[in-house]
Design an enzyme around this catalytic site. Structure first.
Site, PDB file in Angstrom:
ATOM      1  N   ASP A  18     -19.030 -29.721  19.012  1.00  0.00           N
ATOM      2  CA  ASP A  18     -18.144 -28.719  19.614  1.00  0.00           C
ATOM      3  C   ASP A  18     -18.963 -27.667  20.365  1.00  0.00           C
ATOM      4  O   ASP A  18     -20.101 -27.384  19.993  1.00  0.00           O
ATOM      5  CB  ASP A  18     -17.321 -28.059  18.493  1.00  0.00           C
ATOM      6  N   GLY A  19     -18.349 -27.082  21.371  1.00  0.00           N
ATOM      7  CA  GLY A  19     -18.969 -25.938  22.059  1.00  0.00           C
ATOM      8  C   GLY A  19     -19.492 -26.238  23.454  1.00  0.00           C
ATOM      9  O   GLY A  19     -20.111 -25.371  24.076  1.00  0.00           O
ATOM     10  N   ARG A  31     -16.849 -26.825  33.065  1.00  0.00           N
ATOM     11  CA  ARG A  31     -16.886 -27.384  31.705  1.00  0.00           C
ATOM     12  C   ARG A  31     -17.640 -28.712  31.643  1.00  0.00           C
ATOM     13  O   ARG A  31     -18.344 -28.990  30.671  1.00  0.00           O
ATOM     14  CB  ARG A  31     -15.449 -27.579  31.187  1.00  0.00           C
ATOM     15  N   HIS A  35     -20.415 -30.737  29.013  1.00  0.00           N
ATOM     16  CA  HIS A  35     -20.365 -32.085  28.425  1.00  0.00           C
ATOM     17  C   HIS A  35     -21.625 -32.881  28.800  1.00  0.00           C
ATOM     18  O   HIS A  35     -22.146 -33.654  28.006  1.00  0.00           O
ATOM     19  CB  HIS A  35     -19.109 -32.824  28.888  1.00  0.00           C
ATOM     20  N   ASP A  65      -6.328 -36.364  20.515  1.00  0.00           N
ATOM     21  CA  ASP A  65      -5.683 -35.139  21.008  1.00  0.00           C
ATOM     22  C   ASP A  65      -6.347 -34.582  22.271  1.00  0.00           C
ATOM     23  O   ASP A  65      -5.782 -33.703  22.922  1.00  0.00           O
ATOM     24  CB  ASP A  65      -5.655 -34.068  19.896  1.00  0.00           C
ATOM     25  N   ARG A  69      -6.208 -32.646  27.610  1.00  0.00           N
ATOM     26  CA  ARG A  69      -7.070 -31.902  28.552  1.00  0.00           C
ATOM     27  C   ARG A  69      -6.827 -32.358  29.996  1.00  0.00           C
ATOM     28  O   ARG A  69      -6.268 -33.437  30.224  1.00  0.00           O
ATOM     29  CB  ARG A  69      -8.543 -32.115  28.169  1.00  0.00           C
ATOM     30  N   LEU A 129     -30.336 -48.104  12.254  1.00  0.00           N
ATOM     31  CA  LEU A 129     -29.307 -47.059  12.333  1.00  0.00           C
ATOM     32  C   LEU A 129     -28.055 -47.672  12.934  1.00  0.00           C
ATOM     33  O   LEU A 129     -28.137 -48.444  13.884  1.00  0.00           O
ATOM     34  CB  LEU A 129     -29.795 -45.925  13.254  1.00  0.00           C
ATOM     35  N   ARG A 183     -20.307 -29.589  11.885  1.00  0.00           N
ATOM     36  CA  ARG A 183     -19.517 -29.143  13.037  1.00  0.00           C
ATOM     37  C   ARG A 183     -20.253 -27.986  13.695  1.00  0.00           C
ATOM     38  O   ARG A 183     -20.621 -27.022  13.030  1.00  0.00           O
ATOM     39  CB  ARG A 183     -18.109 -28.707  12.638  1.00  0.00           C
ATOM     40  N   SER A 191     -10.310 -31.193  12.258  1.00  0.00           N
ATOM     41  CA  SER A 191      -9.757 -31.715  13.513  1.00  0.00           C
ATOM     42  C   SER A 191      -9.516 -33.226  13.507  1.00  0.00           C
ATOM     43  O   SER A 191      -9.877 -33.917  14.473  1.00  0.00           O
ATOM     44  CB  SER A 191     -10.652 -31.325  14.689  1.00  0.00           C
TER      45      SER A 191
HETATM   46  C1  FPP Z   1     -15.995 -30.528  22.340  1.00  0.00           C
HETATM   47  O1  FPP Z   1     -16.428 -29.384  23.057  1.00  0.00           O
HETATM   48  C2  FPP Z   1     -16.582 -31.727  22.927  1.00  0.00           C
HETATM   49  C3  FPP Z   1     -15.860 -32.781  23.402  1.00  0.00           C
HETATM   50  C4  FPP Z   1     -14.404 -32.821  23.369  1.00  0.00           C
HETATM   51  C5  FPP Z   1     -16.515 -33.929  24.050  1.00  0.00           C
HETATM   52  C6  FPP Z   1     -17.812 -34.396  23.471  1.00  0.00           C
HETATM   53  C7  FPP Z   1     -18.511 -35.122  24.526  1.00  0.00           C
HETATM   54  C8  FPP Z   1     -19.838 -35.135  24.741  1.00  0.00           C
HETATM   55  C9  FPP Z   1     -20.833 -34.536  23.843  1.00  0.00           C
HETATM   56  C10 FPP Z   1     -20.353 -35.740  25.980  1.00  0.00           C
HETATM   57  C11 FPP Z   1     -20.762 -37.153  26.022  1.00  0.00           C
HETATM   58  C12 FPP Z   1     -20.738 -37.943  24.799  1.00  0.00           C
HETATM   59  C13 FPP Z   1     -21.544 -39.000  24.532  1.00  0.00           C
HETATM   60  C14 FPP Z   1     -21.299 -39.749  23.307  1.00  0.00           C
HETATM   61  C15 FPP Z   1     -22.643 -39.431  25.400  1.00  0.00           C
HETATM   62  P1  FPP Z   1     -15.340 -28.490  23.779  1.00  0.00           P
HETATM   63  O2  FPP Z   1     -15.203 -28.977  25.175  1.00  0.00           O
HETATM   64  O3  FPP Z   1     -14.063 -28.486  23.008  1.00  0.00           O
HETATM   65  O4  FPP Z   1     -16.049 -27.093  23.743  1.00  0.00           O
HETATM   66  P2  FPP Z   1     -15.322 -25.661  23.704  1.00  0.00           P
HETATM   67  O5  FPP Z   1     -14.578 -25.583  22.395  1.00  0.00           O
HETATM   68  O6  FPP Z   1     -16.464 -24.711  23.774  1.00  0.00           O
HETATM   69  O7  FPP Z   1     -14.407 -25.607  24.895  1.00  0.00           O
END
Ligand code: FPP
Length: 255
Positions: A18-19, A31, A35, A65, A69, A129, A183, A191
């Protein structure tokens, strides 16, 4: 003691990454840049995990969910996962890393589904792994599917875990229980992630934003895990010893 030697090692680590959005917003970036930086953190953690003795790593890449987005963000996340599974395949084969996906596949873009299935096939002999991406994943949906597979009486817990494996598309392979659930980014909730498998997970919440996560933060989480006393509802050796005088006291009757 070498720094990689943990007395109680978590064999299955699961991470709610997250984050990413906050990381990007703080830098005035879109955003998707968060990612993208998050995908680099995935690379760091996948490299560190086997060195630290982790045998199973499950990363929450896209919750069911998350379809709520904006479509461009959803496409961006899928593109990053596709790029990761395509680029990582050679290294995963060399390093004995098996890659799997859990979650619904029928709603994923064809190119992503094909990339995942090809990487799963090429890495299936990896023994060091097992790296799972939870993608279009909802633990509640998986439990509902498993319940319909298990039938009216549900069977034993063990049998139900295999029904869950069928619901995940991994028949005959039970997802191991989560030992350590991490987390990032300061939120303290599950979640809809691995609810069954995390029944006795130790939970580590950190304020580190996922794009800043790496080996050092993973080590911190593992040291936190090492401090926990896991009794699974029973008694630790310490508590069991403390029961002896208590029992004696209860059995004691004044003359
Ligand atoms: C949550 O942060 C993150 C996600 C919903 C997506 C996770 C995806 C990646 C780490 C990118 C690629 C993944 C792989 C496996 C290569 P958020 O967007 O909800 O952050 P926020 O709460 O700060 O808005």
């Amino acid at each position: 003691m070498p720094s990689t030697c943990y007395e109680h090692r978590p064999l299955h680590v699961a991470i709610i990454m997250d984050g990413n959005g906050r990381w990007a917003t703080r830098r005035g970036l879109p955003r998707i840049a968060g990612h993208s930086a998050g995908a680099e953190a995935v690379e760091r953690v996948v490299e560190a995990a086997p060195k630290l003795g982790i045998r199973s790593l499950t990363l929450f890449a896209f919750a069911s969910d998350n379809w709520k987005r904006p479509p461009a963000e959803v496409r961006g996340i899928f593109a990053l996962v596709e790029r990761f599974v395509k680029r990582a395949v050679t290294q995963c084969v060399e390093e004995g890393i098996e890659v799997r996906a859990v979650g619904r596949r029928d709603r994923l873009p064809d190119a992503l589904r094909a990339a995942i299935e090809e990487t799963e096939a090429l890495t299936r002999n990896g023994k060091r792994l097992t790296l799972r991406f939870a993608i279009d994943y909802s633990s509640r949906d998986a439990l509902v599917s498993a319940a319909s597979i298990a039938g009216a009486d549900g069977g034993s817990r063990e049998a139900f875990a295999y029904s869950l494996a069928m619901a995940y598309g991994e028949p005959g392979r039970r997802l191991p229980d989560v030992d350590l659930l991490i987390r990032t980014a300061g939120e303290q909730r599950l979640s809809d992630f691995l609810l069954w498998e995390s029944a006795y997970a130790e939970i580590h919440f950190t304020r580190v934003l996922w794009p800043d996560f790496g080996e050092a933060a993973l080590r911190t989480a593992m040291l936190d895990f090492e401090q926990r006393h896991r009794t699974f509802g029973g008694l630790s050796a310490y508590d069991a010893a403390a029961q002896t005088p208590l029992t004696t006291e209860l059995e004691w009757r004044p003359a």
